[in-house]
Design an enzyme around this catalytic site. Structure first.
Site, PDB file in Angstrom:
ATOM      1  NE  ARG A 394      17.202  16.365  50.128  1.00  0.00           N
ATOM      2  CZ  ARG A 394      16.364  15.473  50.657  1.00  0.00           C
ATOM      3  NH1 ARG A 394      15.632  15.815  51.707  1.00  0.00           N
ATOM      4  NH2 ARG A 394      16.250  14.262  50.136  1.00  0.00           N
ATOM      5  NE  ARG A 424      11.949   8.290  51.351  1.00  0.00           N
ATOM      6  CZ  ARG A 424      12.077   7.835  50.110  1.00  0.00           C
ATOM      7  NH1 ARG A 424      13.210   8.001  49.474  1.00  0.00           N
ATOM      8  NH2 ARG A 424      11.078   7.219  49.512  1.00  0.00           N
ATOM      9  CG  HIS A 454      16.019  15.851  42.370  1.00  0.00           C
ATOM     10  ND1 HIS A 454      17.239  15.638  41.769  1.00  0.00           N
ATOM     11  CD2 HIS A 454      16.238  15.794  43.699  1.00  0.00           C
ATOM     12  CE1 HIS A 454      18.162  15.454  42.696  1.00  0.00           C
ATOM     13  NE2 HIS A 454      17.587  15.550  43.876  1.00  0.00           N
ATOM     14  CE1 TYR A 487      25.689  17.694  51.817  1.00  0.00           C
ATOM     15  CE2 TYR A 487      23.938  17.765  50.190  1.00  0.00           C
ATOM     16  CZ  TYR A 487      24.403  17.380  51.426  1.00  0.00           C
ATOM     17  OH  TYR A 487      23.582  16.673  52.274  1.00  0.00           O
ATOM     18  NE  ARG A 583      27.956  10.680  47.727  1.00  0.00           N
ATOM     19  CZ  ARG A 583      26.835  11.345  47.490  1.00  0.00           C
ATOM     20  NH1 ARG A 583      26.875  12.504  46.875  1.00  0.00           N
ATOM     21  NH2 ARG A 583      25.658  10.854  47.821  1.00  0.00           N
ATOM     22  CG  HIS A 611      25.174  16.816  45.696  1.00  0.00           C
ATOM     23  ND1 HIS A 611      24.330  17.779  45.190  1.00  0.00           N
ATOM     24  CD2 HIS A 611      24.364  15.831  46.157  1.00  0.00           C
ATOM     25  CE1 HIS A 611      23.078  17.409  45.356  1.00  0.00           C
ATOM     26  NE2 HIS A 611      23.064  16.227  45.930  1.00  0.00           N
TER      27      HIS A 611
END
Length: 798
Positions: A394, A424, A454, A487, A583, A611
Site C-alpha cells: 500500500r 484490496r 504482503h 499505525y 488487536r 499494527h
C-alpha cells in the site's frame, strides 16, 4: 449390520480425530466483537468529543469492509449445496451468515444512538449540522439558492417504471430514493437521484463567528426534492446505499492472452462495482411498497435491509475536522502530535554510515519515518549505490518514497519494484504508481499468481571498490508515509550480512517465481513462516516439560490459523505461559480449563492503530522476530510474508521494553474471556492508570529532547554506543530459530523420466499452487533443448 457408508464414516473418524471446539470461536463473530470494541471508544468520555465521532465513523467503515469481503464471500458459499464447514466453530457458511445477521441490529442501534448523542453535544458547542427537515428560514434561503446554482445543473433524476428497468446502483454510492405520485394512473413509480460524488459533500452554511455550521449535499437535495421530478410529486423520501460483494479473486478471473496485468486489474475493479448486493442501508422513511420495489430489484431479503435515522457513509467526518473553530480545538481534539526523531540517529550525518555501524530500529508513529526516506533518497544520488529493490503493498498517494525510486532509476541505478496490484481497495492507486515507476525506467514486477506479496522489505546494494555491501530494511507495516503517522509499526534497518544474503536470495526468488526458497535468518511464507513459529513453540514446550521456565509472547492483528491455535493450546497444556496482544480477531479462547488456562489475551484499541507483529520465545526473549504476517491461514500459507529476527542487543531490548509497556496498559487494554467477549483489564488496588500509547508518546518526546540537549557536547566526539532500554535483556545472547535441514534427495526410479513423474504425481491444493512457480523444470527443459540443438549442429553431445 452397518452399511458401507457407515463403515466408511467410522473409518474416517479413526483416521482423523474430531476437532476440539471447546477453546475456539467463529472468526466472523470474533470480528464483530472487535468492531464493537472500536465503538467503545466513542462511548469513552475521556476521549475528546470530536475524536469520539471519528471512532463512530471508523466503526462504520470497518463494518462496510467486513460486509463486502467476509459476508459477501460467505453469501456466495452459502449458495452451494455442499457448504464448507468452519474449522473453528463447525458452522456452515449459511449458519455463519445467519449468526452475523442476528448480531447486526444490536450493533447498529448502538452505533446510531452514540452518533446522535455526540452530535447533540457538538451542536451545543457550536459545531452544527443542519438537516433538511429542520432548517431555519435563513438556512432554507441559503440552501435553495445553493441548490439552484450548483446542484440542480449536475444531478440527473430518474423515474423508474415498468418501461424503464431498475438501474445498477454502484457499490457504496449514495442515492436519494422516493415513491412518486404522477398525473397519470401509473403504478410503481420510483424516483432516484445519485448524490454526485464529484461535488463537495460538506456544504458550509454562513454562521456566527466562533461557530461552524454545515449541511450535507444529500440534505441540500432532500430540502429541494419537490422541484426535482417535474409533475411527479414525491410521496416519501430516504437516502439509500448498497453494499456489494467485493470478495473477488483477481487470479481466479483469468488473465486474457497478451493482456497486461494492469489492464486485467482495471477490468476487475470495474466488475467489483456490479457484484451481488449484500445489504441495503436506508436512512429516512420509505413506504412499504417503495422499499419493497427497491429490495426486490436488488434481490435482497428483509433481514438484509438496515434502517437508521443518521447519515449514511460517515467518511465526511474527517473532512470537517479542519473547520472546527480554533477556540474549540483543544477541547474537541487530541493534542497534536508530531513523530519525533529517533534518538540513536543523527539526521545531519549519512544514514548509510550509521546503519553500517549499528542496527537501527524505528517505531512508528512515535518516531518519524524520515531516516528510512532519507536513506533511500541518499541512495538515489550515491554513486556507490548500484541497486535498489523493494516490495510495495500500500503506497501513499503523494509518496516521497516512490519519487526517490524514480530519481534513482533516472540516475542510472538498477531499481526493481514488486508492486502488489491486489492490495484490496488500494488497487487503483497502486496501478497508477506502477505505471509511473515503469515509465521512469524501474523494473516493475507483480508477484506470483495466487500469492499476494504482503512482505515489507527493501534492499540497497553498494559497490565499494571490489566489495559489495547491503543495507536491508524490513518492516511490520507498509512503506507508506501517511499510515506511518497513524499505525504502530516497527522498521529494522540493518547491515547484518546473513540477513542481507537472505534478502538478496528473496528478491532473486521473487523474480523467478520461486516460493520455496531456503533461508537461514528469515522466515518466509508460504513455506517457511509457519514452521518457524511451530519450532519456536516446540522449543518452549520441551523446556516446560523438562521443568524449566517457558514463555511465548505474540503481538498480532488476528489469530485464526487452526494449526497455530492448536499448537498454542498444546503449549498451554505443557505449562508454557503464553501472553498475546491481539488487536482484532482471536479464534482462540483463553482460560479454558485443561486447554488454554495458561493463555492470556489482551487487545489495545486507542488513538493509534496497533499494527506491529511480534513473535518472542523464551522467558528472557532470546528469540524475537518482527513480521508483516498475522497468524491467519491466508498469511501463513497463501501470501508472501517475512518474519525477521532482531539480533542487535539494543534493538531487542527496545522491543522487549515497548511490549512490556503494552502489557502494563490498564486504560485502553481489554482482556479476552473464555466465552469470547472482551472486558476491561482490572486494576489492582492502588494501581495507577497506565495508557501505553500515551506513555510511548511521552517517551518519544523525552528521548528526542534528551538527544537534542546532548548534541552540542557530542559534536566533536565519535558516535557513542547506544544505551539499551532494558539492560537485563542485553545480557542474553540473541538466537534464531534454525531452519529444518533439507530432506535427503530420493533416488529416481530408472524407468521414470522427470516429465512422466510430473504427469503422474501432480501436487494437490496449496502444494500444487506453489509447485507451479518452481523454475527447476523450466531450466531443465531449456537445457535439454539447447543440448539437442548443439548435437544437430556440431554432431557432438558434450
Amino acid at each position: 449390520m452397518p452399511s458401507k457408508i457407515e463403515k466408511k464414516q467410522a473409518a474416517a473418524k479413526l483416521r482423523k480425530p474430531p476437532r476440539d471446539f471447546s477453546y475456539t470461536q467463529n472468526r466472523e463473530l470474533s470480528w464483530l466483537r472487535f468492531d464493537n470494541r472500536v465503538l467503545d471508544e466513542a462511548f469513552d468520555e475521556t476521549v475528546p468529543l470530536f475524536e469520539r465521532l471519528k471512532f463512530v465513523s471508523i466503526f462504520e467503515s470497518n463494518l462496510d469492509e467486513f460486509l463486502m469481503v467476509r459476508v459477501g464471500g460467505l453469501s456466495d458459499l452459502a449458495e452451494l449445496k455442499k457448504q464448507p464447514v468452519d474449522n473453528k466453530s463447525n458452522m456452515t457458511a449459511s449458519e455463519q451468515v445467519d449468526a452475523v445477521m442476528a448480531e447486526m441490529p444490536g450493533l447498529l442501534t448502538r452505533w446510531e444512538s452514540i452518533f446522535k448523542s455526540i452530535e447533540g453535544k457538538l451542536d451545543a458547542l457550536g459545531v452544527h449540522r443542519a438537516r433538511a427537515d429542520s432548517l431555519t428560514p435563513e438556512e432554507r434561503t441559503f440552501v435553495t439558492r445553493y441548490f439552484q446554482a450548483y446542484v440542480s445543473p449536475v444531478i440527473s433524476p430518474l423515474v423508474i417504471d415498468p418501461r424503464h428497468p431498475f438501474p445498477n446502483l454502484r457499490n457504496g454510492a449514495l442515492y436519494l430514493a422516493c415513491g412518486l405520485d404522477g398525473v397519470t394512473d401509473e403504478e410503481s413509480l420510483l424516483g432516484l437521484i445519485e448524490i454526485p460524488a464529484s461535488m463537495n459533500r460538506v456544504v458550509e452554511i454562513p454562521s456566527p463567528t466562533g461557530t461552524y455550521s454545515y449541511i450535507l449535499l444529500e440534505d441540500v437535495i432532500l430540502a429541494c426534492l419537490d422541484s426535482c421530478f417535474g409533475s411527479y410529486k414525491p410521496l416519501d423520501r430516504a437516502l439509500i446505499r448498497v453494499t456489494r460483494n467485493a470478495d473477488i479473486d483477481p487470479d481466479g478471473e483469468g488473465v486474457e492472452e497478451e493482456e497486461d496485468y494492469r489492464q486485467h486489474m482495471k477490468r476487475i475493479l470495474k466488475k467489483r462495482l456490479r457484484l451481488q448486493p449484500v445489504v441495503l442501508a436506508v436512512s429516512g422513511s420509505l413506504e412499504k411498497a417503495t422499499l419493497k420495489t427497491i429490495r426486490k430489484a436488488l434481490e435482497l431479503s428483509r433481514r438484509s435491509v438496515f434502517t437508521c435515522d443518521i447519515p449514511l457513509d460517515l467518511g465526511y467526518v474527517f473532512g470537517i475536522e479542519g473547520k472546527i473553530p480554533e477556540h474549540l480545538r483543544n477541547e474537541l481534539l487530541f493534542t497534536p502530535f508530531k513523530p519525533q526523531p529517533n534518538p540513536t540517529i543523527d539526521m545531519s550525518r549519512s544514514i548509510r554510515e550509521q546503519v553500517l555501524q549499528h542496527d537501527k530500529l524505528l517505531f512508528y508513529p512515535y518516531e518519524a519515518m524520515n531516516p528510512f526516506l532519507d536513506l533511500v533518497h541518499e541512495a538515489a544520488y550515491d554513486p556507490e549505490c548500484i541497486s535498489l529493490r523493494i516490495t510495495l503493498y500500500r503506497v501513499a498517494k503523494q509518496s516521497r518514497l516512490c519519487e526517490s525510486l524514480i530519481d534513482a532509476a533516472e540516475n542510472g541505478k538498477e531499481v526493481t519494484v514488486l508492486m502488489e496490484l491486489r492490495a484490496r481497495f488500494d488497487e487503483q492507486n497502486n496501478i497508477e504508481w506502477a505505471e509511473r515507476l515503469e515509465e521512469a525506467g524501474c523494473t516493475v514486477i507483480y508477484g506470483s499468481e495466487g500469492f499476494k506479496c504482503h512482505s515489507k522489505i527493501c534492499q540497497l546494494t553498494y559497490r565499494e571498490g571490489m566489495a559489495l555491501t547491503r543495507l536491508t530494511l524490513l518492516g511490520t507495516g507498509n512503506f507508506n508515509e501517511k499510515t506511518a503517522k497513524l499505525y504502530s509499526d516497527f522498521m529494522l534497518m540493518t547491515a547484518h550480512p546473513g540477513i542481507g544474503e537472505d534478502a538478496n536470495l528473496f528478491f532473486r526468488n521473487l523474480s523467478l517465481g520461486n516460493l520455496r526458497g531456503d533461508y537461514r535468518f528469515l522466515g518466509v511464507a508460504p513455506v517457511g513462516l509457519k514452521p518457524l513459529i511451530m519450532r519456536g513453540l516446540d522449543r518452549e514446550i520441551q523446556r516446560a516439560l523438562a521443568g524449566e521456565p517457558a514463555r511465548v509472547f505474540f503481538k498480532l492483528n488476528s489469530l485464526t490459523d487452526r494449526e497455530v491455535i492448536d499448537k498454542i493450546a498444546e503449549a498451554s497444556c505443557a505449562g508454557v505461559r503464553v501472553d498475546m496482544i491481539i488487536r482484532g480477531i482471536s479464534c482462540l479462547k483463553p482460560g479454558v480449563p485443561g486447554k488454554t488456562e495458561n493463555v492470556h489475551v489482551r487487545s489495545i484499541v486507542g488513538r493509534f492503530l496497533e499494527h506491529a507483529r511480534v513473535y518472542a520465545f523464551g522467558v528472557d526473549s532470546d528469540m524475537i522476530y518482527l513480521s508483516s504476517a498475522d497468524m491467519m491461514t491466508r498469511n501463513t500459507e497463501h501470501r508472501v510474508e517475512i518474519a525477521f529476527p532482531v539480533l542487535d542487543t539494543t534493538c531487542r531490548a527496545l522491543v522487549h521494553e515497548y511490549m512490556g509497556m503494552q502489557l502494563r496498559d490498564n486504560v485502553k487494554a481489554r482482556s479476552l474471556t473464555g466465552d469470547g467477549t472482551w472486558v476491561h483489564v482490572e486494576r489492582k488496588e492502588g494501581e495507577k492508570p497506565f495508557n501505553s500509547q500515551e506513555a510511548l508518546l511521552e517517551r518519544a518526546y523525552r528521548n528526542a529532547e534528551a538527544a537534542t540537549e546532548a548534541e552540542p557536547a557530542l559534536a566533536s566526539q565519535p558516535e557513542p554506543e547506544p544505551q539499551p532500554a532494558a539492560p537485563e535483556v542485553q545480557k542474553v545472547r540473541a538466537t534464531v530459530i534454525e531452519p529444518e535441514p533439507a530432506p535427503a534427495a530420493q533416488p529416481q526410479a530408472p524407468t521414470t523420466t522427470p516429465e512422466s513423474n510430473a504427469r503422474h504425481k501432480k501436487p494437490a491444493g496449496k502444494a500444487k499452487a506453489i509447485e507451479r512457480h518452481r523454475p527447476g523444470r523450466v531450466r531443465m527443459g531449456l537445457g535439454l533443448i539447447g543440448l539437442g540443438l548443439k548435437t544437430l549442429i556440431t554432431g557432438k553431445t558434450k
